[in-house]
Design a protein around this motif. Structure first.
Motif, PDB file in Angstrom:
ATOM      1  N   ALA A   1      43.129  37.893  33.560  1.00 31.38           N
ATOM      2  CA  ALA A   1      43.718  37.736  34.887  1.00 31.38           C
ATOM      3  C   ALA A   1      42.774  38.263  35.967  1.00 31.38           C
ATOM      4  N   LEU A   2      42.140  39.406  35.706  1.00 27.67           N
ATOM      5  CA  LEU A   2      41.207  39.974  36.679  1.00 27.67           C
ATOM      6  C   LEU A   2      39.969  39.097  36.838  1.00 27.67           C
ATOM      7  N   LEU A   3      39.489  38.536  35.730  1.00 25.76           N
ATOM      8  CA  LEU A   3      38.328  37.645  35.784  1.00 25.76           C
ATOM      9  C   LEU A   3      38.655  36.389  36.595  1.00 25.76           C
ATOM     10  N   HIS A   4      39.862  35.855  36.378  1.00 32.00           N
ATOM     11  CA  HIS A   4      40.280  34.663  37.109  1.00 32.00           C
ATOM     12  C   HIS A   4      40.453  34.968  38.597  1.00 32.00           C
ATOM     13  N   THR A   5      40.999  36.140  38.902  1.00 33.11           N
ATOM     14  CA  THR A   5      41.189  36.541  40.293  1.00 33.11           C
ATOM     15  C   THR A   5      39.851  36.761  40.984  1.00 33.11           C
ATOM     16  N   ALA A   6      38.880  37.304  40.249  1.00 38.18           N
ATOM     17  CA  ALA A   6      37.544  37.505  40.815  1.00 38.18           C
ATOM     18  C   ALA A   6      36.934  36.158  41.205  1.00 38.18           C
ATOM     19  N   GLY A   7      37.144  35.152  40.347  1.00 37.41           N
ATOM     20  CA  GLY A   7      36.662  33.812  40.663  1.00 37.41           C
ATOM     21  C   GLY A   7      37.344  33.252  41.894  1.00 37.41           C
ATOM     22  N   ALA A   8      38.631  33.547  42.043  1.00 38.20           N
ATOM     23  CA  ALA A   8      39.381  33.071  43.208  1.00 38.20           C
ATOM     24  C   ALA A   8      38.814  33.665  44.493  1.00 38.20           C
ATOM     25  N   PHE A   9      38.469  34.944  44.454  1.00 35.62           N
ATOM     26  CA  PHE A   9      37.878  35.575  45.640  1.00 35.62           C
ATOM     27  C   PHE A   9      36.507  34.980  45.947  1.00 35.62           C
TER      28      PHE A   9
ATOM     29  N   LEU B   1      45.363  40.334  28.328  1.00 31.48           N
ATOM     30  CA  LEU B   1      45.757  39.384  29.369  1.00 31.48           C
ATOM     31  C   LEU B   1      45.296  39.859  30.739  1.00 31.48           C
ATOM     32  N   GLN B   2      45.392  41.165  30.963  1.00 32.41           N
ATOM     33  CA  GLN B   2      45.008  41.706  32.263  1.00 32.41           C
ATOM     34  C   GLN B   2      43.521  41.468  32.548  1.00 32.41           C
ATOM     35  N   THR B   3      42.713  41.543  31.499  1.00 32.35           N
ATOM     36  CA  THR B   3      41.275  41.315  31.680  1.00 32.35           C
ATOM     37  C   THR B   3      41.008  39.885  32.133  1.00 32.35           C
TER      38      THR B   3
ATOM     39  N   ILE C   1      51.301  33.991  42.940  1.00 32.76           N
ATOM     40  CA  ILE C   1      51.628  34.280  41.542  1.00 32.76           C
ATOM     41  C   ILE C   1      51.269  35.725  41.201  1.00 32.76           C
ATOM     42  N   HIS C   2      50.193  36.219  41.799  1.00 29.80           N
ATOM     43  CA  HIS C   2      49.774  37.604  41.555  1.00 29.80           C
ATOM     44  C   HIS C   2      50.577  38.604  42.377  1.00 29.80           C
ATOM     45  N   GLY C   3      51.541  38.115  43.160  1.00 31.94           N
ATOM     46  CA  GLY C   3      52.422  39.016  43.897  1.00 31.94           C
ATOM     47  C   GLY C   3      51.886  39.490  45.232  1.00 31.94           C
ATOM     48  N   THR C   4      50.867  38.809  45.759  1.00 30.61           N
ATOM     49  CA  THR C   4      50.286  39.220  47.030  1.00 30.61           C
ATOM     50  C   THR C   4      51.260  39.017  48.180  1.00 30.61           C
TER      51      THR C   4
END
Length: 208
Positions: free
Chosen positions: A156-164, A152-154, A34-37
């Motif tokens: 999204a970044l917080l959620h992505t940090a949790g994913a990592f 929204l970007q903030t 979803i994040h385009g990786t």
């Protein structure tokens, strides 16, 4: 070599362990897409699967917390620093020298001090954090109605940090499953429910 079996993991515990693991892996794969990786399922399918798994995980998590508190399993997650440094030393040095585990498993002690703190942090902090940021992300269109002015970007970044953070946990967790008396011993135990105790490892008590 004398071996004894100790039943430690109930049927429901084994079910939610594997179900949660599958959900986390699926959420990681679809989330990064979803994040385009990369492109694997396609954005729409990845989005649909990701949301389905997120809601499924929420329901499963509620049952897990209920089960932990109603069965008394919460006792195995109470943090302790007794023999903490011995356990850290074991995994850093002792395990490579063939030394015995300083806190062998028993009916009273299912998790060693390092596992207790890790699992408690996972259940009480990281999982709620990831769910909260994920659902904030999901309900983005409702933010104006609720008077929220976040970026929204903030979120999204917080959620992505949790994913990592989850990705790191999964990698370490998989490695740790190979540190039993055989490479697949711990994995087998999570299928059968039985841990194999070697030598004179206690079956009823293993202090701390």
């Amino acid at each position: 070599m004398a071996e004894r079996k100790l039943y430690l993991y109930t049927r429901f515990e084994r079910f939610w362990h594997w179900a949660q693991g599958l959900l986390i892996l699926t959420l990681l794969v679809t989330g990064f897409e979803i994040h385009g990786t990369y492109s694997l399922f396609g954005f729409e399918d990845a989005f649909t699967v990701h949301n389905f798994c997120a809601w499924t995980w929420f329901v499963l998590y509620a049952f897990i917390v209920f089960w932990i508190f109603t069965t008394g399993e919460w006792k195995h997650y109470v943090p302790t620093f007794v023999k903490m440094f011995e356990v850290i030393r074991y995994y850093s040095v002792g395990i490579f020298k063939g030394e015995p585990h300083p806190v062998p498993k028993s009916e009273r002690v299912k998790h060693n001090p390092l596992q207790r703190i890790t699992y408690l942090g996972l259940v009480s902090l990281l999982v709620p954090y990831q769910m909260l940021t994920g659902y904030l992300y999901y309900f983005y269109n409702q933010w104006p109605q609720m008077g929220w002015g976040w970026e929204l970007q903030t979120v999204a970044l917080l959620h992505t940090a949790g994913a990592f953070a989850f990705l790191v946990f999964v990698i370490v967790h998989v490695y740790m499953t190979t540190t039993g008396h055989t490479v697949g011993a711990h994995i087998k135990a999570m299928f059968t429910g039985y841990e194999v105790l070697e030598h004179d490892a206690p079956a009823h008590d293993s202090r701390p």
